[in-house]
Design an enzyme around this catalytic site. Structure first.
Site, PDB file in Angstrom:
ATOM      1  N   LYS A  13      -0.918   4.572  -8.093  1.00 51.22           N
ATOM      2  CA  LYS A  13      -0.372   4.098  -9.372  1.00 51.22           C
ATOM      3  C   LYS A  13      -0.960   2.735  -9.745  1.00 51.22           C
ATOM      4  CE  LYS A  13       3.879   4.185  -7.803  1.00 51.22           C
ATOM      5  NZ  LYS A  13       3.626   4.622  -6.429  1.00 51.22           N
ATOM      6  N   ARG A  88      12.481   4.462 -10.780  1.00 51.79           N
ATOM      7  CA  ARG A  88      12.372   5.119  -9.481  1.00 51.79           C
ATOM      8  C   ARG A  88      13.636   5.902  -9.149  1.00 51.79           C
ATOM      9  NH1 ARG A  88       8.517   1.591  -7.090  1.00 51.79           N
ATOM     10  NH2 ARG A  88       7.890   2.132  -5.048  1.00 51.79           N
ATOM     11  N   ARG A 123      -4.934   0.027   3.294  1.00 50.25           N
ATOM     12  CA  ARG A 123      -4.817  -0.894   2.144  1.00 50.25           C
ATOM     13  C   ARG A 123      -4.715  -2.345   2.625  1.00 50.25           C
ATOM     14  NH1 ARG A 123      -0.353  -0.108  -2.357  1.00 50.25           N
ATOM     15  NH2 ARG A 123       1.072  -0.119  -0.584  1.00 50.25           N
ATOM     16  N   ARG A 156       0.217  -5.263   3.854  1.00 50.26           N
ATOM     17  CA  ARG A 156       1.621  -5.359   3.443  1.00 50.26           C
ATOM     18  C   ARG A 156       2.505  -4.907   4.594  1.00 50.26           C
ATOM     19  NH1 ARG A 156       2.320  -2.550  -2.429  1.00 50.26           N
ATOM     20  NH2 ARG A 156       4.113  -1.644  -1.410  1.00 50.26           N
ATOM     21  N   ARG A 167       9.628   5.205   3.218  1.00 48.17           N
ATOM     22  CA  ARG A 167       9.378   5.150   1.760  1.00 48.17           C
ATOM     23  C   ARG A 167       9.181   6.552   1.196  1.00 48.17           C
ATOM     24  NH1 ARG A 167       4.518   1.155   1.803  1.00 48.17           N
ATOM     25  NH2 ARG A 167       4.385   1.504  -0.447  1.00 48.17           N
TER      26      ARG A 167
HETATM   27  P1  AP5 Z   1      -2.330   2.008  -4.755  1.00 46.48           P
HETATM   28  O1  AP5 Z   1      -2.973   2.167  -6.072  1.00 46.48           O
HETATM   29  O2  AP5 Z   1      -2.027   0.650  -4.262  1.00 46.48           O
HETATM   30  O3  AP5 Z   1      -1.032   2.949  -4.686  1.00 46.48           O
HETATM   31  P2  AP5 Z   1       0.395   2.803  -5.350  1.00 46.48           P
HETATM   32  O4  AP5 Z   1       0.808   4.163  -5.803  1.00 46.48           O
HETATM   33  O5  AP5 Z   1       0.397   1.708  -6.357  1.00 46.48           O
HETATM   34  O6  AP5 Z   1       1.192   2.453  -4.047  1.00 46.48           O
HETATM   35  P3  AP5 Z   1       2.318   1.372  -3.721  1.00 46.48           P
HETATM   36  O7  AP5 Z   1       2.461   1.340  -2.219  1.00 46.48           O
HETATM   37  O8  AP5 Z   1       2.031   0.076  -4.378  1.00 46.48           O
HETATM   38  O9  AP5 Z   1       3.515   2.077  -4.321  1.00 46.48           O
HETATM   39  P4  AP5 Z   1       4.939   1.859  -4.039  1.00 46.48           P
HETATM   40  O10 AP5 Z   1       5.410   2.587  -5.237  1.00 46.48           O
HETATM   41  O11 AP5 Z   1       5.539   2.286  -2.758  1.00 46.48           O
HETATM   42  O12 AP5 Z   1       5.086   0.259  -3.938  1.00 46.48           O
HETATM   43  P5  AP5 Z   1       5.747  -0.811  -4.900  1.00 46.48           P
HETATM   44  O13 AP5 Z   1       4.953  -2.047  -4.751  1.00 46.48           O
HETATM   45  O14 AP5 Z   1       5.990  -0.264  -6.271  1.00 46.48           O
HETATM   46  O15 AP5 Z   1      -3.206   2.811  -3.698  1.00 46.48           O
HETATM   47  C1  AP5 Z   1      -2.905   2.779  -2.313  1.00 46.48           C
HETATM   48  C2  AP5 Z   1      -4.205   2.585  -1.506  1.00 46.48           C
HETATM   49  O16 AP5 Z   1      -5.027   3.747  -1.659  1.00 46.48           O
HETATM   50  C3  AP5 Z   1      -5.042   1.400  -1.990  1.00 46.48           C
HETATM   51  O17 AP5 Z   1      -5.614   0.756  -0.888  1.00 46.48           O
HETATM   52  C4  AP5 Z   1      -6.134   2.042  -2.889  1.00 46.48           C
HETATM   53  O18 AP5 Z   1      -7.329   1.312  -2.867  1.00 46.48           O
HETATM   54  C5  AP5 Z   1      -6.279   3.416  -2.250  1.00 46.48           C
HETATM   55  N1  AP5 Z   1      -6.545   4.432  -3.262  1.00 46.48           N
HETATM   56  C6  AP5 Z   1      -6.039   4.496  -4.516  1.00 46.48           C
HETATM   57  N2  AP5 Z   1      -6.495   5.576  -5.169  1.00 46.48           N
HETATM   58  C7  AP5 Z   1      -7.297   6.238  -4.297  1.00 46.48           C
HETATM   59  C8  AP5 Z   1      -8.057   7.444  -4.364  1.00 46.48           C
HETATM   60  N3  AP5 Z   1      -8.117   8.200  -5.476  1.00 46.48           N
HETATM   61  N4  AP5 Z   1      -8.747   7.811  -3.278  1.00 46.48           N
HETATM   62  C9  AP5 Z   1      -8.703   7.069  -2.161  1.00 46.48           C
HETATM   63  N5  AP5 Z   1      -8.012   5.904  -2.026  1.00 46.48           N
HETATM   64  C10 AP5 Z   1      -7.322   5.499  -3.077  1.00 46.48           C
HETATM   65  O19 AP5 Z   1       7.190  -0.983  -4.249  1.00 46.48           O
HETATM   66  C11 AP5 Z   1       7.353  -1.584  -2.985  1.00 46.48           C
HETATM   67  C12 AP5 Z   1       8.849  -1.722  -2.704  1.00 46.48           C
HETATM   68  O20 AP5 Z   1       9.477  -2.512  -3.750  1.00 46.48           O
HETATM   69  C13 AP5 Z   1       9.651  -0.410  -2.708  1.00 46.48           C
HETATM   70  O21 AP5 Z   1       9.579   0.263  -1.478  1.00 46.48           O
HETATM   71  C14 AP5 Z   1      11.062  -0.952  -3.041  1.00 46.48           C
HETATM   72  O22 AP5 Z   1      11.663  -1.543  -1.929  1.00 46.48           O
HETATM   73  C15 AP5 Z   1      10.778  -2.041  -4.070  1.00 46.48           C
HETATM   74  N6  AP5 Z   1      10.790  -1.527  -5.468  1.00 46.48           N
HETATM   75  C16 AP5 Z   1       9.761  -1.597  -6.347  1.00 46.48           C
HETATM   76  N7  AP5 Z   1      10.108  -1.023  -7.513  1.00 46.48           N
HETATM   77  C17 AP5 Z   1      11.367  -0.577  -7.364  1.00 46.48           C
HETATM   78  C18 AP5 Z   1      12.259   0.116  -8.207  1.00 46.48           C
HETATM   79  N8  AP5 Z   1      11.937   0.463  -9.461  1.00 46.48           N
HETATM   80  N9  AP5 Z   1      13.505   0.426  -7.735  1.00 46.48           N
HETATM   81  C19 AP5 Z   1      13.866   0.064  -6.483  1.00 46.48           C
HETATM   82  N10 AP5 Z   1      13.059  -0.581  -5.632  1.00 46.48           N
HETATM   83  C20 AP5 Z   1      11.824  -0.907  -6.052  1.00 46.48           C
END
Ligand code: AP5
Length: 210
Positions: A13, A88, A123, A156, A167
């Site tokens: 994402k 979410r 990552r 991270r 997660r």
């Molecule tokens: P990346 O693009 O970073 O993936 P992402 O989907 O953004 O993953 P996140 O881990 O950031 O998502 P998340 O939703 O768990 O975390 P968030 O920060 O929102 O890609 C991942 C890796 O793969 C990268 O290294 C990239 O280079 C590689 N990659 C990408 N595309 C690729 C491809 N096509 N092929 C190969 N490699 C690829 O949330 C973290 C925490 O915050 C949650 O667990 C929760 O505690 C809290 N939180 C955040 N938002 C909320 C909410 N709305 N409600 C409640 N809690 C929340």
């Protein structure tokens, strides 16, 4: 254009949000990045969220809904925005509806669970500006150093394999039902995440323009 990016942790994402920002010149709003910045700055909200985040659990709805309500009032959202990581849960999606926000499209990036752990274990993120890299798929020019600001690249805490599993459980239980929610509203488009970032981007743009 008001967009939501849905998908499991590590589905790409954040990576795709960057591409959409470049092409459409609208801001990407990542609740994860906002919470991590609050944590780094030691704010009350950041400290409240820390235990949830570290355990791979979702932060309580009222906290993230408050973040989004404030953020969407800012000037740069007037011509559209991309929500990355929000909503979410069903109550979060309902809160957006209650705010009267019209969402144009919800792009769900599908990646099987087996591939997620490998992606997240490789990552690395910048400790200073939060830019994201990957040991194989998106290498920085200089190992361990952020291309954008020269900051140190770190892993991270919630990318540890056992936390990734937690997660994924939260994702399937709490977030996946949003697919039905937006399908019923006629807004859902599904993109199969590819191994190649650019290939995925091509499919995302097709989904946005189709
Ligand atoms: P990346 O693009 O970073 O993936 P992402 O989907 O953004 O993953 P996140 O881990 O950031 O998502 P998340 O939703 O768990 O975390 P968030 O920060 O929102 O890609 C991942 C890796 O793969 C990268 O290294 C990239 O280079 C590689 N990659 C990408 N595309 C690729 C491809 N096509 N092929 C190969 N490699 C690829 O949330 C973290 C925490 O915050 C949650 O667990 C929760 O505690 C809290 N939180 C955040 N938002 C909320 C909410 N709305 N409600 C409640 N809690 C929340």
């Amino acid at each position: 254009m008001n967009l939501i990016l849905l998908g499991a942790p590590g589905a790409g994402k954040g990576t795709q949000a960057e591409k959409i920002v470049e092409k459409y010149n609208i801001p990407a709003i990542s609740t994860g990045n906002i919470i991590r910045a609050a944590l780094k700055n030691g704010t009350e909200m950041g400290l409240k969220a820390k235990a949830y985040m570290d355990a791979g659990s979702l932060v309580p709805d009222e906290v993230v809904i408050g973040i989004i309500k404030d953020r969407l009032k800012e000037d740069d959202c007037k011509n559209g925005f991309i929500l990355d990581g929000f909503p979410r849960t069903i109550p979060q999606a309902q809160a957006l509806e209650d705010m009267g926000i019209i969402i144009d499209k919800v792009v769900d990036i599908e990646v099987p669970d087996e591939k997620i752990t490998a992606r997240l274990s490789g990552r690395r993120v910048c400790a200073k500006c939060a830019n994201s890299y990957h040991l194989i798929y998106k290498q920085p020019k200089v190992e361990g150093v952020c291309d954008a600001c020269g900051g140190e690249l770190i892993q991270r805490k919630d990318d540890a394999p056992e936390t990734v599993q937690a997660r994924l459980v939260e994702y399937h239980e709490m977030t996946e039902p949003l697919k039905d929610f937006y399908e019923k509203l006629g807004k859902l488009v599904i993109v199969e995440g590819q191994e190649d970032v650019e290939e995925t981007t091509k499919l995302v743009f097709e989904a946005l323009e189709g």
